[in-house]
Design a protein around this motif. Structure first.
Motif, PDB file in Angstrom:
ATOM      1  N   ALA A   1       0.466  -1.336   0.050  1.00 45.82           N
ATOM      2  CA  ALA A   1      -0.390   0.167   0.073  1.00 45.82           C
ATOM      3  C   ALA A   1       0.579   1.276   0.686  1.00 45.82           C
ATOM      4  CB  ALA A   1      -1.456  -0.106   1.485  1.00 45.82           C
ATOM      5  N   VAL A   2       1.504   1.054   1.232  1.00 42.11           N
ATOM      6  CA  VAL A   2       2.346   2.762   0.939  1.00 42.11           C
ATOM      7  C   VAL A   2       3.245   2.712  -0.093  1.00 42.11           C
ATOM      8  CG1 VAL A   2       5.352   3.374   1.800  1.00 42.11           C
ATOM      9  CG2 VAL A   2       3.154   2.409   3.362  1.00 42.11           C
ATOM     10  N   ALA A   3       4.026   1.491  -1.577  1.00 39.52           N
ATOM     11  CA  ALA A   3       4.618   1.730  -2.601  1.00 39.52           C
ATOM     12  C   ALA A   3       3.159   1.240  -3.879  1.00 39.52           C
ATOM     13  CB  ALA A   3       5.024   0.019  -2.927  1.00 39.52           C
ATOM     14  N   ALA A   4       2.163   1.413  -3.285  1.00 42.54           N
ATOM     15  CA  ALA A   4       0.820   2.007  -4.307  1.00 42.54           C
ATOM     16  C   ALA A   4       0.897   3.659  -3.894  1.00 42.54           C
ATOM     17  CB  ALA A   4       0.074   1.671  -3.611  1.00 42.54           C
ATOM     18  N   ALA A   5       1.082   3.863  -2.722  1.00 43.90           N
ATOM     19  CA  ALA A   5       0.761   5.774  -2.741  1.00 43.90           C
ATOM     20  C   ALA A   5       2.054   6.627  -3.201  1.00 43.90           C
ATOM     21  CB  ALA A   5       0.626   5.888  -1.106  1.00 43.90           C
ATOM     22  N   LEU A   6       3.443   5.833  -3.451  1.00 47.22           N
ATOM     23  CA  LEU A   6       4.260   6.416  -3.136  1.00 47.22           C
ATOM     24  C   LEU A   6       4.082   6.686  -5.368  1.00 47.22           C
ATOM     25  CD1 LEU A   6       7.384   5.150  -1.027  1.00 47.22           C
ATOM     26  CD2 LEU A   6       6.417   7.553  -0.846  1.00 47.22           C
ATOM     27  N   ILE A   7       4.154   5.270  -5.733  1.00 46.15           N
ATOM     28  CA  ILE A   7       3.921   5.719  -7.249  1.00 46.15           C
ATOM     29  C   ILE A   7       2.715   6.447  -7.717  1.00 46.15           C
ATOM     30  CG2 ILE A   7       3.259   3.586  -8.952  1.00 46.15           C
ATOM     31  CD1 ILE A   7       4.842   1.863  -7.380  1.00 46.15           C
ATOM     32  N   SER A   8       1.862   6.162  -6.972  1.00 46.91           N
ATOM     33  CA  SER A   8       0.866   7.254  -7.218  1.00 46.91           C
ATOM     34  C   SER A   8       1.662   9.176  -7.790  1.00 46.91           C
ATOM     35  CB  SER A   8      -0.909   7.029  -6.880  1.00 46.91           C
ATOM     36  OG  SER A   8      -1.645   8.401  -7.016  1.00 46.91           O
ATOM     37  N   ALA A   9       1.893   9.280  -6.071  1.00 45.86           N
ATOM     38  CA  ALA A   9       2.284  10.611  -5.860  1.00 45.86           C
ATOM     39  C   ALA A   9       3.014  10.889  -6.898  1.00 45.86           C
ATOM     40  CB  ALA A   9       2.356  11.234  -4.503  1.00 45.86           C
ATOM     41  N   LEU A  10       4.385  10.116  -7.541  1.00 43.63           N
ATOM     42  CA  LEU A  10       5.370  10.353  -7.974  1.00 43.63           C
ATOM     43  C   LEU A  10       4.489  10.602  -9.276  1.00 43.63           C
ATOM     44  CD1 LEU A  10       8.700  10.356  -8.165  1.00 43.63           C
ATOM     45  CD2 LEU A  10       8.027   8.357  -8.999  1.00 43.63           C
ATOM     46  N   SER A  11       4.220  10.007  -9.881  1.00 45.28           N
ATOM     47  CA  SER A  11       3.722   9.739 -11.825  1.00 45.28           C
ATOM     48  C   SER A  11       2.430  10.224 -11.867  1.00 45.28           C
ATOM     49  CB  SER A  11       2.994   8.599 -11.674  1.00 45.28           C
ATOM     50  OG  SER A  11       2.095   7.495 -11.249  1.00 45.28           O
ATOM     51  N   GLU A  12       1.722  11.121 -10.623  1.00 48.44           N
ATOM     52  CA  GLU A  12       0.215  11.820 -10.878  1.00 48.44           C
ATOM     53  C   GLU A  12      -1.330  11.456 -11.008  1.00 48.44           C
ATOM     54  OE1 GLU A  12       1.042  15.936 -12.319  1.00 48.44           O
ATOM     55  OE2 GLU A  12       2.698  16.034 -10.861  1.00 48.44           O
ATOM     56  N   ARG A  13      -0.654   9.640 -10.772  1.00 50.10           N
ATOM     57  CA  ARG A  13      -2.013   8.936 -11.375  1.00 50.10           C
ATOM     58  C   ARG A  13      -2.687   8.354 -10.475  1.00 50.10           C
ATOM     59  NH1 ARG A  13      -0.967   6.811 -17.163  1.00 50.10           N
ATOM     60  NH2 ARG A  13      -2.534   4.997 -16.472  1.00 50.10           N
ATOM     61  N   PRO A  14      -3.308   8.866  -9.790  1.00 48.13           N
ATOM     62  CA  PRO A  14      -4.973   8.078  -8.603  1.00 48.13           C
ATOM     63  C   PRO A  14      -4.961   6.453  -9.218  1.00 48.13           C
ATOM     64  CG  PRO A  14      -5.989   9.546 -10.260  1.00 48.13           C
ATOM     65  CD  PRO A  14      -4.681   9.692 -11.018  1.00 48.13           C
ATOM     66  N   VAL A  15      -5.105   6.602  -7.386  1.00 42.28           N
ATOM     67  CA  VAL A  15      -6.062   4.826  -7.398  1.00 42.28           C
ATOM     68  C   VAL A  15      -6.665   5.366  -6.775  1.00 42.28           C
ATOM     69  CG1 VAL A  15      -5.429   2.475  -6.059  1.00 42.28           C
ATOM     70  CG2 VAL A  15      -3.748   4.878  -6.603  1.00 42.28           C
ATOM     71  N   ALA A  16      -7.786   4.262  -7.662  1.00 40.94           N
ATOM     72  CA  ALA A  16      -9.017   4.199  -7.608  1.00 40.94           C
ATOM     73  C   ALA A  16     -10.261   4.417  -6.980  1.00 40.94           C
ATOM     74  CB  ALA A  16      -9.788   2.516  -7.654  1.00 40.94           C
ATOM     75  N   SER A  17     -10.786   4.600  -5.891  1.00 51.70           N
ATOM     76  CA  SER A  17     -11.377   4.796  -4.692  1.00 51.70           C
ATOM     77  C   SER A  17     -11.366   4.141  -4.270  1.00 51.70           C
ATOM     78  CB  SER A  17     -12.305   6.202  -5.282  1.00 51.70           C
ATOM     79  OG  SER A  17     -13.020   6.364  -5.967  1.00 51.70           O
ATOM     80  N   ASP A  18     -11.819   3.307  -4.797  1.00 52.56           N
ATOM     81  CA  ASP A  18     -13.031   1.995  -4.273  1.00 52.56           C
ATOM     82  C   ASP A  18     -11.301   0.631  -4.387  1.00 52.56           C
ATOM     83  OD1 ASP A  18     -12.122   1.122  -7.190  1.00 52.56           O
ATOM     84  OD2 ASP A  18     -14.510   0.291  -6.972  1.00 52.56           O
ATOM     85  N   GLY A  19     -10.056   1.000  -4.210  1.00 52.96           N
ATOM     86  CA  GLY A  19      -9.504   0.582  -4.371  1.00 52.96           C
ATOM     87  C   GLY A  19      -8.474   0.385  -3.177  1.00 52.96           C
ATOM     88  N   ILE A  20      -8.093  -1.589  -2.853  1.00 51.68           N
ATOM     89  CA  ILE A  20      -7.178  -1.486  -1.270  1.00 51.68           C
ATOM     90  C   ILE A  20      -6.139  -2.107  -1.854  1.00 51.68           C
ATOM     91  CG2 ILE A  20      -9.033  -1.112   0.200  1.00 51.68           C
ATOM     92  CD1 ILE A  20      -8.154  -4.423  -0.423  1.00 51.68           C
ATOM     93  N   ALA A  21      -4.796  -1.695  -0.896  1.00 57.95           N
ATOM     94  CA  ALA A  21      -3.721  -2.673  -1.461  1.00 57.95           C
ATOM     95  C   ALA A  21      -3.394  -3.367   0.094  1.00 57.95           C
ATOM     96  CB  ALA A  21      -3.029  -1.777  -2.360  1.00 57.95           C
TER      97      ALA A  21
END
Length: 455
Positions: A373-393
């Motif tokens: 989940a931390v990796a997903a948040a970091l990748i999303s913030a770096l690439s400025e691509r949001p994660v789906a609001s109904d998704g978990i990791a």
């Protein structure tokens, strides 16, 4: 120093003599007495030999038909959960927490609940007068509870008072204010805390009274006093929370009668501490639209899944500036490891970026399954691509870039499904869930490709 005694042992019959002689007096053999060094016996050893002089103990078999101690439930589900189902008669429990977090309020509410159920309860305060405790009880709506109050700091006075009619529950608030006249020193010193706790625990074991001790904490949050105090008691509870947030977490650190790492969640209100049946609602914000650097992680505390929101912010700096790493609610060393794996195994560069990581709501995550989940948040913030609001990791990341499975994956997915989440990024091998669409990954490289939309 004591002088070693000489003795002569017959090599034929084993007879012992204190002087040498040609013929053994017992077996009549000649020239069989040989000198041997005897053990040095001092007056201290003769007096303090623990192998004799004691009372014989009654040994019981493990499968013996003996009535086991009963549990006392308070009727407060979150407190009973943290205790493993309630207090055990004759047990000793230590609860610690920051000043003002609500330790005395929680124990007063629990004592009032138990007293109203018909059990005898004694509440001894060494920090407040009895009238002050009564005022707080009236403010909480507990003024009519039949709790016996006392304000005292002498352990001898407390045990003498309760010797004739021992209560079912004894609350000591706090152990650092108690004093024993058998030990020299002021209350709160190491020797006083150890001696006082030992006398109270002995009283609990002999009379079947459940004793709850309130302990102060140090600046780093650990329970003050000697470390041996945590080994003496049966259960250690930590009451956590911040003044800026209304929630409080009661965490079981040690429990001889139940599982560890269980938590109870409370919210501070005007009428005292209120149970929170759905803790995930406290740590999740309104997720109406997708936001970069934000994802939900189903943490597991004991047997309870708690959904928390992990937020990341990546700020690019000018060349030559020193990047900063700031973490709230997670291990900073773990963040450095995730950043290193993303750079070494996946080619993502964070060396020229400031990285900020936050667990929303002030919650502290200790579950290693939060790596993905931390990796997903970091990748999303770096690439400025949001994660789906109904998704978990969730998933654990190894230094090789492998995404490893974690414990109780079905329980995490079930809790997420109840709260309306329909997608999950998980390690490979996780069983399919009924209402959640799974995206499984074996290594971090494929996970990064999925996050960046590269196939």
């Amino acid at each position: 120093m004591a002088k070693a005694q000489r003795r002569y042992v017959c090599q034929s019959c084993g007879s012992v003599s204190h002087r040498w002689q040609g013929q053994c007096a017992d077996c009549s053999e000649w020239n069989t007495l040989v000198e041997e060094a005897a053990a040095v016996v001092t007056p201290f050893q003769a007096k303090h030999n623990l192998q004799s002089g004691g009372r014989s103990l009654t040994l019981v078999k493990l499968d013996a038909e003996i009535a086991l101690p009963e549990r006392m439930t308070f009727g407060i589900a979150e407190l009973d959960r943290a205790l493993g189902g309630g207090l055990v008669a004759g047990s000793a429990t230590l609860i610690g927490g920051d000043p003002g977090v609500g330790k005395s309020t929680l124990l007063l509410q629990a004592a009032a609940r138990l007293a109203r159920s018909g059990r005898s309860v004694a509440y001894v305060s060494g920090e407040e007068a009895a009238d002050q405790v009564r005022l707080r009880a009236q403010r909480l709506g507990l003024g009519d509870a039949p709790v016996q109050l006392a304000a005292a700091t002498s352990t001898r006075d407390i045990l003498t008072t309760l010797q004739g009619d021992p209560p079912a529950l004894l609350v000591i608030d706090s152990i650092q204010t108690m004093h024993s006249d058998l030990i020299e020193g002021a209350p709160g010193t190491v020797s006083q805390v150890r001696a006082t706790a030992q006398e109270l625990i002995r009283f609990a074991k002999e009379r079947g009274t459940a004793v709850v001790l309130v302990g102060h904490v140090t600046k780093d949050g650990s329970i003050a006093g000697p470390r041996v105090l945590e080994h003496m008691v049966d259960t250690v509870l930590s009451f956590e929370g911040e003044r800026s947030h209304q929630y409080r977490i009661l965490r079981a650190i040690k429990n001889r009668f139940g599982g560890t790492d269980e938590i109870g969640v409370f919210a501070m209100a005007g009428e005292g501490l209120v149970e929170v049946a759905n803790p995930s609602s406290l740590f999740l914000t309104q997720r109406d639209e997708s936001v970069t650097g934000s994802i939900v992680f189903p943490a597991l505390e004991g047997t309870r899944p708690v959904l928390v929101e992990i937020q990341a912010l990546v700020v690019r700096l000018a060349s030559g500036a020193t990047p900063r790493r700031a973490v709230v609610g997670w291990d900073s060393g773990r963040l450095a490891m995730i950043l290193a794996v993303l750079e070494a195994r996946c080619g993502l560069s964070f060396s020229t970026c400031e990285v900020y990581l936050n667990v929303a709501g002030g919650y502290r995550v200790q579950d290693p399954a939060a790596d993905l989940a931390v990796a997903a948040a970091l990748i999303s913030a770096l690439s400025e691509r949001p994660v789906a609001s109904d998704g978990i990791a969730f998933g654990e990341i190894a230094l090789s870039g492998e995404i490893r499975p974690v414990a109780h994956a079905p329980l995490r997915l079930k809790e997420a499904g109840k709260l309306g989440f329909t997608r999950a990024m998980v390690p490979s091998g996780v069983a399919e869930a009924a209402s959640i669409q799974l995206a499984s990954f074996r290594n971090l490289g494929r996970f990064v490709d999925h996050m960046l939309g590269r196939g």
